[in-house]
Design an enzyme around this catalytic site. Structure first.
Site, mmCIF file in Angstrom:
data_model
loop_
_atom_site.group_PDB
_atom_site.id
_atom_site.type_symbol
_atom_site.label_atom_id
_atom_site.label_comp_id
_atom_site.label_asym_id
_atom_site.label_seq_id
_atom_site.Cartn_x
_atom_site.Cartn_y
_atom_site.Cartn_z
ATOM 1 C CD GLN A 267 13.820 9.257 2.933
ATOM 2 O OE1 GLN A 267 12.866 8.664 3.393
ATOM 3 N NE2 GLN A 267 13.692 10.412 2.281
ATOM 4 C CG HIS A 270 10.894 11.046 6.958
ATOM 5 N ND1 HIS A 270 9.756 11.777 6.960
ATOM 6 C CD2 HIS A 270 11.322 11.034 5.662
ATOM 7 C CE1 HIS A 270 9.490 12.209 5.729
ATOM 8 N NE2 HIS A 270 10.430 11.779 4.923
ATOM 9 C CD GLU A 335 9.626 4.756 1.684
ATOM 10 O OE1 GLU A 335 10.502 4.909 2.565
ATOM 11 O OE2 GLU A 335 8.521 5.312 1.721
ATOM 12 C CG HIS A 336 12.637 6.977 -0.991
ATOM 13 N ND1 HIS A 336 12.353 6.885 0.363
ATOM 14 C CD2 HIS A 336 11.581 7.620 -1.548
ATOM 15 C CE1 HIS A 336 11.177 7.460 0.604
ATOM 16 N NE2 HIS A 336 10.683 7.905 -0.531
ATOM 17 C CG ASP A 369 9.795 12.824 -0.131
ATOM 18 O OD1 ASP A 369 9.482 11.680 -0.467
ATOM 19 O OD2 ASP A 369 10.687 13.080 0.707
ATOM 20 C CG HIS A 428 -19.254 -26.288 -13.510
ATOM 21 N ND1 HIS A 428 -19.819 -26.488 -12.285
ATOM 22 C CD2 HIS A 428 -18.463 -25.176 -13.374
ATOM 23 C CE1 HIS A 428 -19.392 -25.550 -11.437
ATOM 24 N NE2 HIS A 428 -18.569 -24.750 -12.077
#
Lengths: 439, 439
Positions: A267, A270, A335-336, A369, A428
Site C-alpha cells: 500500500q 501507491h 480500506e483493506h 487488487d 391525499h
C-alpha cells in the site's frame, strides 16, 4: 523508520487520534478551481473541454472528434499485447465477472392474501461514465474493476474518460478497453472529464450526459464528483489507499514477518499519502516487522514514495489483547484489512468496518487488487463505516411496486385516510376515500 | 387551468423539455449561507447550534441540554393520542417494518473448489441521524419511513433532529417517536441539524457524529446534506414531490376521471413547486380530467398551494399511443408513477425509471405514503434514473471477504504478479511472489 505505538503508553490516545485523521482531504483548497472548470464545461461545452485538455494534458486537439479514441486504436493495442499478459487480463476479467454476477440484486414481488402485490424492481441505469486515470499511472485493472460491474448490471451505454498527456494513450489501458468491449471513450481527464460526463457536451460528436460516474482519481476528480453528485449518482469520494493488518501473537505467526512487511509496503508504494498500519499483540513481532520494512524498502523501485508513506503515515501499534486490537481497527475502518489470527472465523463477526477483509497468510492484499474477483474500488479514510465497495448495485437502481386489490384498499383505506387527515393533507385523504365511496 | 399538450403539435418538444427541468434546484443561491452555518457548527459547537436555533426557530434555549427532547415528553404525547390514530400508526408501523425486512441484504460466502472463500459481509452502520421536518408541516409518517429501515438494518444508535419553532414540539411527531422507540432526539432544524449530526457537537450533553443522515427537508437541508456527503453518507438529495400518471384509452378507464384527478391533486397540494403530470392516449379523457381538477381544486383547504402547482407545473399530455407515453414517462422518471392501463404486467418491464410504481385503479399514491409498506422517501426531479427509494440498505454497508487457500494462491499468484508488474507496482508483485517462494 515506521512509528511504533504502544496502547499502554500515556500519550497513546493522542497519537491514535492523529492516525484516524489520515484520510482527511481538504477539498476547500481546490473547490473554487474545480467549480470554474465545471461551469466552463456546462456553459461553453466542446470549446471548454478542448481548452482544458490543451492546458492540462499538453496537446492541442484540433476538434472535439479528435478526443474520441477509435475502435482501431483499442483493437490494435490489444493485439499487440504479449500472450502472458493477455491471459492474465482474461483470467482477471472472468473472475471479476463471476463475483459481480453473484452480487447482482434481483427484482422481487410479494403477494399478500388479499390480492395486494408489493415488491421491488431492479433496473440498470441507462448510461454510465467511468473515469480511469491515465498517462504514466494508468491502471488497466481499474478499468476492469469499473467496467465489469456495469456490464453485469446490464448498462447499455458505457463511456470511459481517461487523461492522455501529450496525446499518448497508454497502450495497456486501450487493450483493456478492447477486452471489455468499450465502444465509446475519450481522451479527457480530471475535473473536465467529470463535467463532460455529468452535464454532457452538446454539438456534433458530442457526449451524452450519463446517470452515474464511478472511478478513482486525484483530489480534483474527487472534488468534481462531489460537486456533480445529485446531477448524477457517484460511487464514493475516495482518498489515498490504506491497509490495516490485524495480527495476533502465536508461534506460527512469527513466520509471517516478511509477508506482513511486503503487504504493508504494497500500500505504501501507491502514494506518499497512503497509510499502512499494523496492529499486533506481540511486541517482538512488531519490532521484527519494523526492521524488515526498513530493509525491504531499499529494494523498491518506488522507494521514495513508499518511504515517505511509511515514515509519515505508517504505524505499528502494540496492544494488550486481541479485543483491544479489534476495537482500534474498527475505529480505523481501513480500506483493506488483513487478518493474521489463529481463528479468523471467530473474529469475522467482530470486524464491523472495512472495505475488504483478507483472511489468512495466503491472501495478500494485491490478490484482491487484480484477480480474486471482488472489486478493488473500496472506501478509504474511515468511510468504510458507511460506504461499500464499488459493486453491480452502483449501476442499478430500484423502484418500489405497489398494486392494491379492491379488498386491499377496503381493508387499509380507512387507516390511510386517518393518517393523511392528521397531517392536514385532504387531497391525499380524498384520493383514498373516493375509492371507498366515502363521498 | 392545467396545461394540455399534444405530442403531435409542432412546439411539443420544447414544452416537454421544460417539464423535464421541473426539479432543478439552484443550490448556488443558498450554498454560501449554508456553508457559513455548517462551519459555525464545526468550529463553535454548542454555542453555534444554540444561536442558530434561537435565530431560525424563534426561542432561546438556555443550555444545550434544553434542546434534547425527553422520554417523558414522547411518552406523554403518545398516551394522549386518540385510539383510532394510535391504531393507524401501529398498523403503518407493522406494514412498513414487514416490507423493509424483506429488502434487508444478507451476508453471503461462496466456496471455490480449491479452498478459496469469496463473499460479501453486510453490517449496519453504528449510528444514524434522521432529519424530520417539524413545526406546522410535521409528518409523523416521515418519521416512521426513516426510523423503520434503520431499525430493520440493526442500527444501534438512532438520533432524530427536528425543528421546533417557538419551542412547541409537534405532539404527533413526539408520539410517533415514542412508538418507534427513539431514545435520542433534539429540537434542532435545517442546516444546523445536518451540521450537528455530520460533525458531532462536543461538550457535556453534546451529540456524537453519525455515519449516515437521511430524511426530507427544504433546499437548505438538501444543500447541507450535499455539502456533508463524504463526511457521512446520505440517502439522496430530494426536491419537491411529483406524480406521473400513465393512462391508456379504454372504455373502462373512462370511469377513472375522478380517481386520476384526486391523485394528481394529492401531489399538487404538497408544495407550490410540486409537479403533477398525466400522460394519456385519450384526448377526451384528458379534457375530462382537466375539468375535474378545476372543480375539485376549489374544495381543497390547501387550494392556493395546489392551484399554483397545477397551473405552473402541472401538465396533461396527449400522445399517439402507449409506446410513446412510455417513452415520455421514462424521460420524466417521476418520483411516483401511477399506471392506469388494461394490462399493467405487460408494460411493467418497459417502465425503466420511477421511484415507486402504483398499479391499477385501487392503488392511489397516498396509500404508498402511509400504509402500503414501501418507503415514501423517493428520488425526485428525474433522479429515479439513478437513485433508489430510501431502504434498509441505506443504513447498511458491505465489506468484501477474500480468503485464499495455499492451492488458490499457487494457482492465481503468477497472473496476479504479471498484472502488478505491468502496472509498475513491485511491492504488490513481491507480496504475492514471497508466498510462491519466488525469491
Amino acid at each position: 523508520m515506521i512509528t511504533l505505538l504502544k496502547s499502554s503508553e500515556s500519550n497513546f490516545k493522542e497519537s491514535f487520534d492523529a492516525l484516524l485523521m489520515r484520510g482527511a482531504m481538504d477539498i476547500n483548497n481546490v473547490e473554487g478551481r474545480v467549480k470554474e472548470l465545471l461551469n466552463a464545461i456546462k456553459t461553453q461545452g466542446q470549446e471548454a473541454v478542448i481548452a482544458q485538455v490543451a492546458r492540462f494534458d499538453n496537446w492541442n486537439p484540433k476538434s472535439f472528434l479528435e478526443l474520441k479514441i477509435t475502435q482501431e486504436e483499442m483493437e490494435c493495442a490489444y493485439s499487440n499485447l504479449d500472450s502472458a499478459l493477455k491471459n492474465a487480463l482474461q483470467l482477471a476479467y472472468e473472475r471479476i465477472y463471476a463475483f459481480h454476477a453473484k452480487q447482482k440484486p434481483k427484482t422481487w414481488l410479494d403477494f399478500e392474501d388479499n390480492g395486494n402485490i408489493l415488491g421491488q424492481k431492479v433496473t440498470p441505469v441507462d448510461r454510465a461514465g467511468l473515469y480511469i486515470p491515465g498517462g504514466k499511472a494508468a491502471y488497466p485493472s481499474s478499468l476492469l474493476m469499473n467496467v465489469i460491474p456495469a456490464l453485469v448490471a446490464g448498462v447499455k451505454e458505457i463511456v470511459v474518460c481517461t487523461p492522455t498527456p501529450e496525446n499518448k494513450p497508454n497502450a495497456l489501458l486501450l487493450a483493456a478497453m478492447h477486452l471489455c468491449g468499450i465502444k465509446e471513450s475519450y481522451k479527457i481527464g480530471g475535473a473536465s472529464a467529470v463535467g463532460a460526463l455529468a452535464y454532457g457536451v452538446s454539438g456534433q460528436d458530442g457526449i451524452q450526459k450519463v446517470d452515474v460516474i464511478t472511478g478513482p482519481g486525484n483530489i480534483y476528480v474527487a472534488t468534481a464528483k462531489k460537486l456533480v453528485f445529485g446531477e448524477v449518482n457517484i460511487d464514493m469520494i475516495a482518498g489515498p489507499s490504506e491497509i490495516g493488518i490485524l495480527h495476533e501473537s502465536t508461534d506460527k505467526a512469527e513466520g509471517n514477518v516478511e509477508y506482513v512487511a511486503w503487504d504493508l509496503l504494497s500500500q505504501a508504494e501507491h502514494d506518499e499519502m497512503a497509510s499502512a498500519i499494523l496492529i499486533t499483540t506481540n511486541e517482538s513481532f512488531a519490532q521484527a516487522v519494523a526492521k524488515q520494512i526498513d530493509r525491504l524498502l531499499k529494494t523498491l523501485p518506488r522507494k521514495e514514495i513508499a518511504s515517505k508513506s511509511i515514515n509519515e503515515r505508517g504505524a505499528i501499534i502494540v496492544t494488550q489483547n486481541l479485543e483491544q486490537s479489534l476495537e482500534l481497527m474498527n475505529k480505523i475502518a481501513p480500506e483493506h484489512l488483513e487478518v493474521f489470527v489463529d481463528n479468523p472465523l471467530e473474529i469475522l463477526p467482530k470486524i464491523k468496518h472495512a472495505g475488504a477483509i483478507f483472511i489468512g497468510e495466503n491472501t495478500p492484499e494485491p490478490i484482491g487488487d487484480y484477480i480474486a474477483g471482488p472489486n478493488h474500488t473500496l472506501p478509504t479514510g474511515g468511510s468504510a463505516k458507511f460506504f461499500s465497495p464499488l459493486s453491480t448495485e452502483h449501476f442499478m437502481k430500484k423502484s418500489s411496486i405497489i398494486s392494491f386489490s379492491k379488498q386491499g384498499i377496503m381493508q387499509l383505506g380507512k387507516e390511510c385516510g386517518i393518517l393523511a387527515h392528521t397531517e392536514g393533507l385532504d387531497a391525499h385523504q380524498n384520493a383514498v376515500s373516493i375509492r371507498l365511496k366515502l363521498f
